[in-house]
Motif scaffolding. Sequence first.
Motif, PDB file in Angstrom:
ATOM      1  N   LEU A   1      -4.537  10.705 -12.291  1.00 27.34           N
ATOM      2  CA  LEU A   1      -3.452   9.725 -12.300  1.00 27.34           C
ATOM      3  C   LEU A   1      -3.911   8.414 -12.936  1.00 27.34           C
ATOM      4  N   ALA A   2      -5.104   7.973 -12.590  1.00 29.85           N
ATOM      5  CA  ALA A   2      -5.644   6.742 -13.165  1.00 29.85           C
ATOM      6  C   ALA A   2      -5.789   6.876 -14.674  1.00 29.85           C
ATOM      7  N   GLY A   3      -6.249   8.042 -15.133  1.00 31.26           N
ATOM      8  CA  GLY A   3      -6.387   8.265 -16.556  1.00 31.26           C
ATOM      9  C   GLY A   3      -5.050   8.274 -17.274  1.00 31.26           C
ATOM     10  N   ARG A   4      -4.040   8.864 -16.643  1.00 32.82           N
ATOM     11  CA  ARG A   4      -2.713   8.941 -17.264  1.00 32.82           C
ATOM     12  C   ARG A   4      -2.123   7.560 -17.486  1.00 32.82           C
ATOM     13  N   HIS A   5      -2.336   6.645 -16.547  1.00 30.00           N
ATOM     14  CA  HIS A   5      -1.700   5.328 -16.614  1.00 30.00           C
ATOM     15  C   HIS A   5      -2.672   4.183 -16.892  1.00 30.00           C
ATOM     16  N   ALA A   6      -3.930   4.522 -17.227  1.00 31.22           N
ATOM     17  CA  ALA A   6      -4.948   3.507 -17.515  1.00 31.22           C
ATOM     18  C   ALA A   6      -5.087   2.505 -16.373  1.00 31.22           C
ATOM     19  N   LEU A   7      -5.213   3.041 -15.156  1.00 34.88           N
ATOM     20  CA  LEU A   7      -5.325   2.203 -13.958  1.00 34.88           C
ATOM     21  C   LEU A   7      -6.752   2.207 -13.439  1.00 34.88           C
ATOM     22  N   PRO A   8      -7.205   1.098 -12.871  1.00 34.07           N
ATOM     23  CA  PRO A   8      -8.543   1.087 -12.262  1.00 34.07           C
ATOM     24  C   PRO A   8      -8.572   1.948 -11.002  1.00 34.07           C
ATOM     25  N   LEU A   9      -9.711   2.584 -10.782  1.00 31.58           N
ATOM     26  CA  LEU A   9      -9.883   3.496  -9.647  1.00 31.58           C
ATOM     27  C   LEU A   9     -11.171   3.173  -8.925  1.00 31.58           C
ATOM     28  N   ALA A  10     -11.117   3.164  -7.599  1.00 35.46           N
ATOM     29  CA  ALA A  10     -12.313   2.998  -6.773  1.00 35.46           C
ATOM     30  C   ALA A  10     -12.291   4.039  -5.665  1.00 35.46           C
ATOM     31  N   ALA A  11     -13.432   4.632  -5.383  1.00 37.50           N
ATOM     32  CA  ALA A  11     -13.573   5.551  -4.257  1.00 37.50           C
ATOM     33  C   ALA A  11     -14.148   4.778  -3.071  1.00 37.50           C
TER      34      ALA A  11
ATOM     35  N   THR B   1     -11.363  -0.940   9.505  1.00 35.45           N
ATOM     36  CA  THR B   1     -12.287  -1.743   8.707  1.00 35.45           C
ATOM     37  C   THR B   1     -12.032  -1.545   7.218  1.00 35.45           C
ATOM     38  N   ALA B   2     -11.856  -0.279   6.798  1.00 33.27           N
ATOM     39  CA  ALA B   2     -11.605   0.017   5.383  1.00 33.27           C
ATOM     40  C   ALA B   2     -10.282  -0.591   4.927  1.00 33.27           C
ATOM     41  N   PHE B   3      -9.244  -0.460   5.734  1.00 35.01           N
ATOM     42  CA  PHE B   3      -7.930  -1.013   5.378  1.00 35.01           C
ATOM     43  C   PHE B   3      -7.990  -2.531   5.272  1.00 35.01           C
ATOM     44  N   ASP B   4      -8.582  -3.163   6.264  1.00 31.91           N
ATOM     45  CA  ASP B   4      -8.669  -4.628   6.249  1.00 31.91           C
ATOM     46  C   ASP B   4      -9.496  -5.127   5.066  1.00 31.91           C
ATOM     47  N   ARG B   5     -10.532  -4.374   4.710  1.00 31.90           N
ATOM     48  CA  ARG B   5     -11.352  -4.742   3.550  1.00 31.90           C
ATOM     49  C   ARG B   5     -10.520  -4.688   2.267  1.00 31.90           C
ATOM     50  N   GLN B   6      -9.711  -3.660   2.112  1.00 33.29           N
ATOM     51  CA  GLN B   6      -8.870  -3.544   0.916  1.00 33.29           C
ATOM     52  C   GLN B   6      -7.762  -4.601   0.914  1.00 33.29           C
ATOM     53  N   MET B   7      -7.214  -4.905   2.080  1.00 39.49           N
ATOM     54  CA  MET B   7      -6.207  -5.972   2.170  1.00 39.49           C
ATOM     55  C   MET B   7      -6.789  -7.299   1.679  1.00 39.49           C
ATOM     56  N   ALA B   8      -8.017  -7.573   2.091  1.00 38.77           N
ATOM     57  CA  ALA B   8      -8.656  -8.828   1.697  1.00 38.77           C
ATOM     58  C   ALA B   8      -9.026  -8.838   0.219  1.00 38.77           C
ATOM     59  N   ALA B   9      -9.355  -7.657  -0.317  1.00 40.79           N
ATOM     60  CA  ALA B   9      -9.803  -7.576  -1.710  1.00 40.79           C
ATOM     61  C   ALA B   9      -8.657  -7.678  -2.706  1.00 40.79           C
ATOM     62  N   TYR B  10      -7.444  -7.260  -2.301  1.00 45.44           N
ATOM     63  CA  TYR B  10      -6.329  -7.174  -3.247  1.00 45.44           C
ATOM     64  C   TYR B  10      -5.075  -7.869  -2.709  1.00 45.44           C
ATOM     65  N   PRO B  11      -5.168  -9.131  -2.345  1.00 44.27           N
ATOM     66  CA  PRO B  11      -3.969  -9.805  -1.830  1.00 44.27           C
ATOM     67  C   PRO B  11      -2.891  -9.899  -2.910  1.00 44.27           C
TER      68      PRO B  11
ATOM     69  N   PHE C   1       0.852  -1.183   0.000  1.00 41.33           N
ATOM     70  CA  PHE C   1       0.000   0.000   0.000  1.00 41.33           C
ATOM     71  C   PHE C   1       0.888   1.234   0.000  1.00 41.33           C
ATOM     72  N   ASP C   2       0.888   1.995  -1.091  1.00 37.10           N
ATOM     73  CA  ASP C   2       1.453   3.330  -1.076  1.00 37.10           C
ATOM     74  C   ASP C   2       0.322   4.277  -0.703  1.00 37.10           C
ATOM     75  N   ILE C   3       0.590   5.170   0.222  1.00 41.39           N
ATOM     76  CA  ILE C   3      -0.438   6.067   0.764  1.00 41.39           C
ATOM     77  C   ILE C   3       0.043   7.492   0.553  1.00 41.39           C
ATOM     78  N   ILE C   4      -0.773   8.325  -0.099  1.00 39.64           N
ATOM     79  CA  ILE C   4      -0.401   9.720  -0.306  1.00 39.64           C
ATOM     80  C   ILE C   4      -1.496  10.632   0.222  1.00 39.64           C
ATOM     81  N   ARG C   5      -1.075  11.618   1.002  1.00 43.88           N
ATOM     82  CA  ARG C   5      -2.013  12.656   1.437  1.00 43.88           C
ATOM     83  C   ARG C   5      -2.236  13.613   0.268  1.00 43.88           C
ATOM     84  N   HIS C   6      -3.431  14.164   0.191  1.00 41.94           N
ATOM     85  CA  HIS C   6      -3.722  15.166  -0.840  1.00 41.94           C
ATOM     86  C   HIS C   6      -2.790  16.380  -0.691  1.00 41.94           C
ATOM     87  N   GLY C   7      -2.673  17.152  -1.749  1.00 33.70           N
ATOM     88  CA  GLY C   7      -1.914  18.390  -1.712  1.00 33.70           C
ATOM     89  C   GLY C   7      -2.707  19.512  -1.055  1.00 33.70           C
TER      90      GLY C   7
END
Length: 199
Positions: A65-75, A130-140, A6-12
């Motif tokens: 960023l997702a558009g630049r690199h054609a990456l999937p994005l979820a909010a 809860t959110a972190f653990d959910r993402q960990m489980a979704a993207y092993p 997990f790379d984590i970036i705070r907004h500017g």
Amino acid sequence: MRQTQFDIIRHGEPVGGRRYRGGGIDDPLSEAGWRQMWAAIGNEGDWDQIISSPMQRCLAFARALAGRHALPLAADPGFVEIGMGAWEGRAHAEVAAREPEAFAAFYRDPVGHRPPGAEPLNAFSARIATAFDRQMAAYPGRRLLIVCHAGVTRALIGHVLGAKPSAWYRMRIDYAGLSRVRDDGFGPGVEFVNRRRLR
């Protein structure tokens, strides 16, 4: 076993400068904030998935960023910033000048002396975990980028380290500050906190 990263970036910096922005203030990034984000990320795009807070100071950059690199994005609404109650939208200096005792008490004890109507830190901690653990489980075994907030970053790092919410404010998280959590199969660990650039 492939590692999960997990790379984590705070907004500017948002429009309006430095002030308390929790879940109730949805200012967009300023021009300086956009520059901070691109400078931090550079040409990096080697993620499997981008996950963002739905607040526009995060999601607009995540979409770009997702558009630049054609990456999937979820909010993920679980990564919305902590609610700051009556201090939402107010400058730090203004609160310090008008409510010096409450301001000092908050920084001495952010758990026991929340702003009126603010989200309790223990509830916020549970929401982020809860959110972190959910993402960990979704993207092993995947490499993820989370675009979020200072409070969310502190809570994520605190969750991984098992640190109490009272200790989170000892972490400095700058605009566009980068942190990394990696799970090598023996549980997640913190690789770095608040770096200016990935490389």
